[in-house]
Motif scaffolding. Structure first.
Motif: not given
Length: 674
Positions: A105-123
Motif C-alpha cells: 500500500e505504501f508503494r501504491k500497489r493497491y491490488e497486491a496490498a488488497l490480496a495480502s490483507f485478504q490472505n491475512a483475513i483468511r488465515l
C-alpha cells in the motif's frame, strides 16, 4: 477517505480521473501528501513495535525482522522481497501477510496490498484479532468504489466492537457510505465532461474556475512550475477562449493567491491568501474592485470577517453584497463550516453568521458556491452521506430568508459527479445549463496536472437550479454619450424587495445585473441630476436564463423644450380601469423619492392609450389614470403645485397601433419636467 480540504489552504483543490475514466472527482496534492504521511507514520509505528508471530520457522522470523529494518532504512522494495520470502517459508505467518500488505500500500500497489490483507483475513477471520487487515481491506475497496465487496467486510468488522463505541459509529458511517455508493453507481447521472479549451493550459495546472453571469470572463487559479499560485483571467471571443493572462499585478504576488469568487458583473473579486502577509490568521480573505480595466489594491476584509482562525473558499452573491466562506472559527457545528456575511449600505461587512444545520454537520464542509439565483448553494462535505470522503451537495433556500433551518436538506449530486474520491468544488452557470470544474490527471496515484473541464448539467439537477437571466449594457448621458456611474436596482414587484443593487463602472458605464426567472421585476437606473429610467420584466412564465443586452441613455434634468419624457414602465392598471394596482407602489415610491431629492422640480404626469375603442372614452380614461398617479404623489407629501395630470388619449402614440405589442407600448404613463 480523509478530508482534503481540511488539510490544504489554497493549493490543489482540483478534480481527478477515476477507474471509470473521466469523472468529476477531487484529490488534492495537499490531501494526498497528508494521507500518505499518516500512512507512513502508522506503518513505521507498527514496524517498530514488537509483533507477536504465529510462525514456527526461525528463518521466517529473521526475514520478517530484516524486512522491518529495511523499511526503516527507506528501502521499501527490498523490505517487500524479505516479507515475500518470509511468507514462502511460513505461508501461515499472519503478521508477515499484514506487513506485506502495508508495504504494498505504501508503494501504491493497491491490488497486491488488497490480496495480502485478504490472505491475512483468511488465515484469521476473527476481526478482533486481525482488525488492521479488515480496516485496510475495507479502506482499499471503498477508495476504489468497490462498495459491494466492501459491505460484507465492514459488516463483519463491526462485530468486533461494542454497539455504542466510537469505532462502531465510524464503521456504521462507512457502511452507510457503501450502501449509498452502490445505489448511486447503479443509477448514474448523464454527464459527459469535456475540456474547456487547450488555450487555457499555459501553466502546470489550472483549477477553481469562476465566471461572470454572461460566461464571457473566466477567472481561475493557476499553478506555475516554480510552485507559485496566481489568479489568471481569460475572455471568450464568441468561438474560443483567449490565452489567459495575470489578472493584475496589484493582486498576484510571489506568494500564493487562489480560490477566487467573482460578482456577476466581474467587477468585484474576493480571494484567499495565506502566506507571508499582514493577515489576521493562517488564511484570510481579500477583496479587490475593478474600475475600467484596472483592479484596486487588495484589501483584507478585516477583523469582522477574518479571524486568527482559518477563512478561505469564498463565494460572492451575484450583486457582491453577500459572501459565503469556510472557517473553523468558534461557534460552528463542526470542524470547518460554511459561514455567511452581508455588506451593509455603508459598505461594511457584518458579523458572519453560521449557516447551521442542515448544511453544516459535526464534520467538515467546504467550497461553498452560491448560484446567481441566490437560492441554490452547492458545497462539498464529508459529513453528509455520500460516496466516500468529500462529496458535492446542493441545498436550496426558496424564500431567501435568514430564518433558522431555511435551507433544505442537502441532496447528493450523484454519480459520476461524485465518486469514491474527494470532490472539490463546482461552478454552475447563471442559466443553469453548464457546470465548470477541474480535472486532475494522475499517474500511479500521483497528481500530474489539473485542467479545466465543463459538462452539461443533467436534467435532474436543472430542475433544482432555478435559472436566471442577465441584463448587461452601458449607461450613458443621452446627449453627450458620456458613461455614467449609475445605480441599478432590481426589485421584485410582488414582495417589493430589492433583489439586486449594483453600480455601473465609473469609467465605462458598463453594468451586468442578474434577472431571476419566474416573477415580475422592476429595474431602476438612476444618477443624481438625471431622470431615472424604469424598465419592466415579466418572467412569470420564463424558465430559460437567456441574457439580454440593453444600453440605457439617461436624460439630464432640464426644463422647457429640452425637457425629456420618461415612461413609468411599472405602473399597472386593470383593463379599462384607472385604479392603481398594488404592484405599482414600487414605481410610485421611486417617483416620490426623485421629487423629494429635487424639491424645486415640477412635473407633468401624462396618460396615453391605444386606439382601441372610442376616442372620447380613451381620452377620459387617460386623464383619470394620470390623475390617479398625481393623487398618489400628493398623499405621499408632494405639493400639489408641483404636479399636474394631463390625458392625451390615443393622440400621441409611440408606435403605430398595428400589433398587440405596439398597442401595449402605447398604453402608458409618462412624466417630464415642466
Amino acid at each position: 477517505m480523509a478530508g482534503f480540504v481540511a488539510n490544504t489552504q489554497v493549493h490543489g483543490y482540483s478534480l481527478t480521473a477515476g477507474a471509470e475514466g473521466v469523472v468529476l472527482s477531487a484529490k488534492s496534492i495537499g490531501h494526498r501528501a497528508w494521507r500518505s504521511g499518516l500512512r507512513i507514520l502508522a506503518l513505521c509505528t507498527m514496524l517498530y513495535a514488537p509483533c507477536p508471530t504465529h510462525a514456527q520457522d526461525s528463518k521466517a522470523r529473521d526475514l520478517y525482522v530484516q524486512g522491518n529494518k529495511l523499511f526503516t532504512e527507506r528501502k521499501p522494495e527490498e523490505a517487500i522481497t524479505f516479507m515475500q520470502e518470509a511468507i514462502k517459508r511460513s505461508p501461515e505467518f499472519l503478521d508477515a501477510h499484514i506487513k506485506l500488505g502495508q508495504l504494498y500500500e505504501f508503494r501504491k500497489r493497491y491490488e497486491a496490498a488488497l490480496a495480502s490483507f485478504q490472505n491475512a483475513i483468511r488465515l484469521q477471520p476473527d476481526p478482533a484479532v486481525t482488525g488492521v487487515a479488515f480496516q485496510s481491506v475495507s479502506s482499499l475497496l471503498m477508495r476504489q468504489g468497490r462498495y459491494a465487496e466492501a459491505l460484507p467486510v465492514l459488516e463483519r468488522y463491526l462485530t468486533a466492537f461494542a454497539p455504542q463505541s466510537a469505532q462502531a459509529s465510524r464503521i456504521q458511517r462507512l457502511i452507510a457510505t457503501a450502501k449509498f455508493g452502490q445505489e448511486a453507481m447503479q443509477n448514474p447521472q448523464s454527464v459527459t465532461p469535456r475540456p474547456v479549451s487547450p488555450t487555457l493550459q499555459t501553466t502546470l495546472s489550472q483549477y477553481f474556475p469562476v465566471l461572470t453571469a454572461d460566461e464571457q470572463t473566466l477567472v481561475f487559479t493557476a499553478l506555475k512550475a516554480e510552485g507559485d499560485e496566481d489568479l489568471q483571467v481569460s475572455t471568450f471571443t464568441g468561438e474560443t477562449w483567449n490565452a489567459p493572462v495575470s489578472i493584475s499585478q496589484a493582486i498576484n504576488t510571489p506568494d500564493n493567491e487562489g480560490t477566487a469568487s467573482l460578482s456577476a458583473d466581474g467587477r468585484m473579486l474576493v480571494y484567499t491568501a495565506c502566506q507571508n502577509r499582514a493577515g489576521l490568521g493562517g488564511c484570510d480573505l481579500y477583496v479587490s474592485r475593478k474600475t475600467g480595466s484596472e483592479w484596486s489594491a487588495p484589501q483584507n476584509l478585516g477583523p469582522v470577517v477574518n479571524s486568527r482562525f482559518y477563512e478561505s473558499q469564498p463565494s460572492l452573491s451575484a450583486d457582491g453584497r453577500r459572501l459565503y466562506f469556510v472557517s473553523d472559527r468558534p461557534g460552528g457545528l463542526g470542524k470547518r463550516d460554511v459561514w455567511r456575511t452581508d455588506l451593509d449600505p455603508d459598505g461594511n461587512w457584518q458579523t458572519p453568521v453560521n449557516l447551521g444545520a442542515p448544511v453544516n454537520t459535526p464534520f467538515n464542509e467546504a467550497s461553498p458556491f452560491i448560484h446567481a439565483n441566490g437560492r441554490s448553494l452547492f458545497f462539498a462535505s464529508d459529513g453528509h452521506v455520500g460516496m466516500g470522503g468529500y462529496d458535492l451537495f446542493v441545498s436550496d433556500n426558496p424564500t431567501g430568508t435568514d430564518a433558522p433551518k431555511s435551507w433544505s436538506q442537502p441532496v447528493n449530486l450523484g454519480y459520476p459527479i461524485n465518486n469514491a474520491d474527494d470532490q472539490a468544488s463546482l461552478f454552475v452557470t447563471a442559466n443553469g445549463t453548464r457546470a465548470y470544474y477541474s480535472y486532475e490527471e494522475q499517474k500511479e496515484g500521483v497528481s500530474q496536472k489539473s485542467r479545466l473541464y465543463m459538462f452539461d448539467l443533467p436534467e435532474s439537477l436543472r430542475e433544482r437550479v432555478k435559472p436566471v437571466s442577465y441584463l448587461k449594457g452601458t449607461i450613458v448621458d443621452a446627449r453627450t454619450k458620456k458613461p455614467l456611474p449609475a445605480t441599478i436596482e432590481l426589485i421584485d414587484l410582488a414582495t417589493k424587495q430589492v433583489i439586486n443593487r449594483i453600480t455601473a463602472d465609473a469609467q465605462t458605464g458598463q453594468y451586468t445585473s442578474v434577472l431571476p426567472s419566474g416573477g415580475e421585476y422592476a429595474l431602476y437606473v438612476s444618477v443624481p441630476g438625471y431622470l431615472f429610467k424604469s424598465l419592466s420584466f415579466d418572467f412569470t412564465r420564463k424558465t430559460k436564463g437567456d441574457g439580454l443586452t440593453l444600453s440605457v441613455p439617461l436624460e439630464p434634468i432640464s426644463t422647457g423644450k429640452d425637457a425629456a419624457r420618461e415612461t413609468l414602465n411599472n405602473i399597472f392598471f386593470e383593463s379599462g380601469r384607472y385604479d392603481l394596482a398594488d404592484k405599482s407602489r414600487t414605481e410610485l415610491s421611486r417617483l416620490v423619492d426623485f421629487l423629494k431629492t429635487n424639491p424645486t422640480v415640477k412635473i407633468e404626469i401624462a396618460g396615453h392609450t391605444d386606439d382601441q375603442g372610442e376616442a372620447a372614452t380613451n381620452l377620459n380614461l387617460s386623464k383619470k389614470r394620470a390623475q390617479a398617479v398625481v393623487d398618489y404623489l400628493a398623499k405621499a407629501g408632494i405639493e400639489a403645485g408641483r404636479i399636474q395630470a394631463t390625458g392625451y388619449g390615443e393622440t400621441k402614440p409611440l408606435v403605430p397601433n398595428t400589433t398587440e405589442e405596439n398597442r401595449r407600448l402605447n398604453r402608458r404613463i409618462e412624466w417630464h419636467v415642466l
